[in-house]
Design a protein around this motif. Structure first.
Motif, mmCIF file in Angstrom:
data_model
loop_
_atom_site.group_PDB
_atom_site.id
_atom_site.type_symbol
_atom_site.label_atom_id
_atom_site.label_comp_id
_atom_site.label_asym_id
_atom_site.label_seq_id
_atom_site.Cartn_x
_atom_site.Cartn_y
_atom_site.Cartn_z
ATOM 1 N N PRO A 276 56.607 33.665 45.748
ATOM 2 C CA PRO A 276 55.750 32.499 45.462
ATOM 3 C C PRO A 276 54.304 32.780 45.859
ATOM 4 O O PRO A 276 54.022 33.626 46.706
ATOM 5 N N SER A 277 53.373 32.047 45.251
ATOM 6 C CA SER A 277 51.949 32.188 45.560
ATOM 7 C C SER A 277 51.636 31.530 46.900
ATOM 8 O O SER A 277 52.113 30.426 47.193
ATOM 9 N N LEU A 278 50.825 32.219 47.738
ATOM 10 C CA LEU A 278 50.409 31.701 49.034
ATOM 11 C C LEU A 278 48.890 31.632 49.083
ATOM 12 O O LEU A 278 48.208 32.466 48.474
ATOM 13 N N TYR A 305 53.574 45.465 46.441
ATOM 14 C CA TYR A 305 52.210 45.234 45.949
ATOM 15 C C TYR A 305 51.805 43.789 46.225
ATOM 16 O O TYR A 305 52.657 42.895 46.349
ATOM 17 N N VAL A 306 50.478 43.566 46.277
ATOM 18 C CA VAL A 306 49.914 42.219 46.320
ATOM 19 C C VAL A 306 49.268 41.942 44.967
ATOM 20 O O VAL A 306 48.435 42.720 44.493
ATOM 21 N N TYR A 307 49.672 40.829 44.333
ATOM 22 C CA TYR A 307 49.132 40.408 43.036
ATOM 23 C C TYR A 307 48.348 39.124 43.218
ATOM 24 O O TYR A 307 48.658 38.299 44.099
ATOM 25 N N ASP A 308 47.337 38.906 42.345
ATOM 26 C CA ASP A 308 46.636 37.633 42.360
ATOM 27 C C ASP A 308 47.326 36.658 41.413
ATOM 28 O O ASP A 308 48.364 36.969 40.810
ATOM 29 N N GLU A 309 46.753 35.469 41.260
ATOM 30 C CA GLU A 309 47.393 34.432 40.442
ATOM 31 C C GLU A 309 47.404 34.769 38.956
ATOM 32 O O GLU A 309 48.158 34.173 38.184
ATOM 33 N N MET A 339 41.758 35.591 48.125
ATOM 34 C CA MET A 339 42.231 34.715 47.053
ATOM 35 C C MET A 339 43.731 34.423 47.221
ATOM 36 O O MET A 339 44.423 35.123 47.962
ATOM 37 N N PRO A 340 44.267 33.380 46.545
ATOM 38 C CA PRO A 340 45.710 33.154 46.546
ATOM 39 C C PRO A 340 46.432 34.381 45.992
ATOM 40 O O PRO A 340 45.996 34.977 45.004
#
Length: 559
Positions: A276-278, A305-309, A339-340
């Motif tokens: 989920p987005s944090l 990995y870290v993804y953006d929205e 960023m989220p």
């Protein structure tokens, strides 16, 4: 102006500003102790003849070693901030503890050791507690102190907190501990304790709960999902306990995620599992467990990995660095983005021969840095992962050959014992080495003394019983005059760590003993890890599934 006189004036000023009747637990010790009593097991506190404070006088110390002052029972019904005014003169320390009703352990919340010539203010957040508690003041004067005196002047003002006037009926047990360690001695003065339902510091109040990203996959995928193209790579599965393939990390009988890379519809693919987005501008600690099986090359087995929205990859923050050898291994990753964001577990299979099985379980997210948040290296009271020591557990009987050992990695004898611990996969656990024992020989590992309390308690631990000659593991409740059996398992159970939950009640002081009995052969190593004591009945069924020995299909996976 003397310290104590200034303290009294400050207390009067605070009381006047509060303009309310003091609640239960408040005390100035002007006329009596307000229901506070000395624990008879230790040295007795005394009210000063002139009033206004209560003392722990080292001249009456004797052989009791410490002083414990116990408050009447209190209650807390909301989040709270506790503030106190204190001073340390000379060499000593002041500690704040918490004792919830019905639990066997105290919680240390705050400590101070630096001496000061003036009064200082301390603020401590008390978070989301339910049920009754008590206040405890514990003093430990040094043996070298001579006749020095520890002084406490206590004014407890619930509902007053630095300009905010809000009432709260207390419901917890706070412990203040004083210790002196210089021949000259000194004193600690404590004053003006106040409670408020507000946070002590606004920055400590989280604006959201990051646990929305937690998942043990027992009931489903939680808020995790796969990219829609190319079909499902990650599948929720359950492996029946057997001696050929590890089952889930949570209980040993539950579910986990499996990327079965050798049995997909095509020889090459990229499988992404998104969380989920944090919100951005927060430091997160992400913990999870993974295991690999059958890989010839692990370069692309699993990465994070870290993804953006907008589903654009921002950074690779972790990748497998070495083969895990069919054992659940914990990973801790700290990350911060403006960023989220959402995390993505990525597994890549380029051809049949380079791929294998990737397992994923028990994902959790907390605020803060993994290195400073509570983890296996600094567990709360009543928890023991054996990572930093034996937690006070001792051998009940010192046998010449048979006894419990603390070890990491695989046990020396082949085809028995775990390949790694349950906590980290590369950490420590306790086990018996069967090759050093005779058949039916037993050895016991005894906990520290538990004080006992009313109501049920839950003992949770993980055990490992793998080997063709495995014997018996018992859990015993030991009291001064007798013992009784609480739980038992006999024979080979699984190649995985299995979760056990044991309900019991004991109103007096007692000990818990893990007793291992060696089986018929040297392939009888028995291990335990991650022992936890909790108040109340066991809610997790955990070990309630009746199982002993092999499954009919020892390699069965249920989807």
């Amino acid at each position: 102006m003397s310290v104590l006189h200034f303290s009294s004036l400050l207390a009067v000023a605070l009381l006047a500003r509060a303009q309310t009747q003091l609640l239960r637990g408040s005390c100035s010790f002007e006329t009596d102790s307000c229901g506070y009593t000395s624990d008879p097991t230790f040295a007795a506190w005394t009210i000063n003849a002139e009033g206004r404070f209560i003392t722990a006088d080292s001249s009456y110390f004797g052989e009791n070693k410490k002083y414990v002052l116990v408050s009447p029972e209190l209650e807390l019904r909301d989040w709270s901030c506790v503030r106190l005014v204190y001073q340390i003169s000379g060499s000593g320390s002041l500690q704040l503890h918490l004792r919830p009703e019905g639990e066997n352990f105290d919680y240390t919340l705050w400590t101070a050791e630096k001496p000061s010539d003036s009064w200082l203010i301390a603020s401590v957040d008390l978070r989301n507690m339910t049920g009754a508690y008590q206040l405890l003041f514990e003093a430990k004067p040094s043996r070298a102190m001579g006749n020095s005196v520890a002084l406490f002047e206590i004014h407890i003002i619930p509902g007053y907190c630095l300009g905010k006037s809000s009432l709260l009926y207390l419901g917890y047990n706070v412990v203040f501990e004083v210790a002196f360690n210089s021949p000259r001695g000194g004193y600690v003065a404590l004053d003006d304790i106040s409670f408020s339902p507000e946070f002590c510091h606004t920055e400590t109040e989280p604006a959201f709960d990051p646990s929305v990203a937690n998942c043990d996959f027992e009931e489903g995928l939680c808020q995790y999902y796969q990219e829609q193209t190319g079909g499902s790579v990650w599948n929720r599965v359950s492996v029946k306990p057997n001696v050929y393939r590890i089952s889930d990390h949570t209980t040993g009988t539950g579910s986990f995620l499996l990327a079965n890379t050798r049995y997909t519809s095509r020889p090459g693919y990229v499988g992404r599992l998104f969380g989920p987005s944090l919100p951005g501008n927060h430091k997160y600690c992400l913990r999870f467990y993974y295991a690999l099986h059958g890989f010839m090359k692990i370069d692309n087995a699993l990465a994070l990995y870290v993804y953006d929205e907008k589903n654009i990859a921002q950074e690779k923050i972790w990748t497998v660095s070495e083969r895990s050898k069919d054992v659940w291994t914990e990973v801790e990753v700290t990350y911060l983005k403006p960023m989220p964001t959402k995390v993505s577990f990525v597994s890549i299979c380029r051809n049949f021969w380079d791929c294998g099985l990737v397992s994923l379980d028990d994902i959790s997210v907390t605020l803060g840095d993994c290195r400073v948040t509570t983890g296996p290296l600094n567990p709360p009271p009543g928890h023991c992962s054996f990572e930093t020591g034996d937690c006070g557990y001792t051998q009940k009987k010192k046998a010449k050959k048979g006894h419990w050992l603390r070890i990491r990695g695989q046990t020396p004898t082949s085809y028995t014992g775990p390949k790694g611990d349950h906590t980290l996969g590369v950490g420590y656990y306790m086990y018996i080495e069967a090759s050093h024992m005779l058949p039916k020989q037993s050895t016991g590992l005894m906990s520290t003394e538990l004080r006992g309390s009313t109501g049920p308690h839950c003992l949770i631990f993980f055990y490992h019983m793998y080997g063709s000659g495995t014997g018996t593991l018992n859990v015993l409740l030991h009291k001064v005059d007798r013992e009784r059996l609480l739980w038992t398992r006999q024979g080979e159970q699984s190649v995985s760590w299995m979760k056990a939950t044991v309900d019991y009640e004991c109103y007096t002081r007692h000990w818990i003993i893990f007793e291992a009995v060696r089986g018929s052969s040297i392939r009888s190593d028995i291990a335990i890890d991650d022992v936890v004591f909790k108040k109340g009945p066991c809610k997790d069924p955990g070990d309630s599934i009746p199982y002993s020995g092999f499954s009919e299909n020892v390699n069965e996976i249920e989807y």
